[in-house]
Design an enzyme around this catalytic site. Sequence first.
Site, mmCIF file in Angstrom:
data_model
loop_
_atom_site.group_PDB
_atom_site.id
_atom_site.type_symbol
_atom_site.label_atom_id
_atom_site.label_comp_id
_atom_site.label_asym_id
_atom_site.label_seq_id
_atom_site.Cartn_x
_atom_site.Cartn_y
_atom_site.Cartn_z
ATOM 1 N N TYR A 170 0.852 -1.188 0.000
ATOM 2 C CA TYR A 170 0.000 0.000 0.000
ATOM 3 C C TYR A 170 0.890 1.242 0.000
ATOM 4 O O TYR A 170 1.602 1.520 0.964
ATOM 5 C CB TYR A 170 -0.886 0.040 1.238
ATOM 6 C CG TYR A 170 -1.984 -1.002 1.302
ATOM 7 C CD1 TYR A 170 -2.254 -1.833 0.220
ATOM 8 C CD2 TYR A 170 -2.755 -1.145 2.446
ATOM 9 C CE1 TYR A 170 -3.259 -2.784 0.289
ATOM 10 C CE2 TYR A 170 -3.767 -2.080 2.518
ATOM 11 C CZ TYR A 170 -4.015 -2.901 1.440
ATOM 12 O OH TYR A 170 -5.016 -3.837 1.519
ATOM 13 N N GLY B 250 -18.444 1.281 -3.453
ATOM 14 C CA GLY B 250 -19.270 2.484 -3.488
ATOM 15 C C GLY B 250 -20.653 2.300 -4.071
ATOM 16 O O GLY B 250 -21.506 3.193 -3.963
#
Length: 323
Positions: A61, A212
């Site tokens: 990440y 989302g």
Amino acid sequence: MTTIKKIQLGQNGPLVSKLGLGCMRMSSVWGGSTPDENESIATIQSALDRGINFLNTGDFYGAGHNELLVGKAIKGRRDDAFISVKFGAFFHNGQWLGLDLRPVAIKNFINYSLTRLGIETIDLYQPCRMDGSVPVADIIGTVADLIKEGKVRYIGVSEITADQLREANQIHPISALEIGYSLADRQVESELLPAAKEMGIAVAAFANTAEGLLTGDMKAPLAADDHHLHFSRFQGDNLIKNLEKVEILKALAKEKQVTPTQIAIAWVNAQGDHIMPLVSMSRRSRLPENIAAMSIEFTTSEIELLNTTFAPGAILGGTYLQR
């Protein structure tokens, strides 16, 4: 303040918060901008203050940025945090390059992670996914060796098949399975989740809002440069029909005076005492809403409505795992 319940990782593993904090969004993974670091650190510390101790990161990440950030956030309060780290993926300029799960690579990765995090032992260490190029026995066996060395406490796995999970658990007890799971992504219910439950393995479920889709904020069509268009569920008629189902979710949320996101998290939470919603956040303002979602309860008819509307396969198109 809502009390965060606990979940046990594995049959004899530790108790951790039943709501996990995903830290990925606090770093640039796909080549985008990096969120405000001070706010991200404050979010982690506020989560710890509220009883959320399961922190999930990955050594890839932000090319290590995320581990450095988590390390800053937990400095001086190591005992408050349970650190989960994924390893094995390679990125360059935001582009996925592949995996390296060779034992020699794992032994290299762990030392970089420990240094960036500023800790002596990682609580949960897990390959980010399997690709068949390295035997499961070699991967899990290497992490088991790291436990003997005192560098790892427990072993987890991520994005794995039911057969691979059984094989891994035979080599060394697996404490947690990290997998995408939501009302829109229920394919894991047929084999993988039953296998985990059968073996007493906890489930850290990420992508509760299906990238989302279930937030209630999306409208069709998306802007031409929207990254969601990489996934077929957000394209053309797929998105239009998928959003029709989300309207039912929005209506239920309005009726219960909560948000669609809270409904999505609460549904995952309701799937079992062994399942943890793993929610990504990078702002403190998101904490109260997500914590409150853990207290939402459903009537039998509400669960039936959700399970019927979002039956397995009802959402058209795939995620990044199945496009």
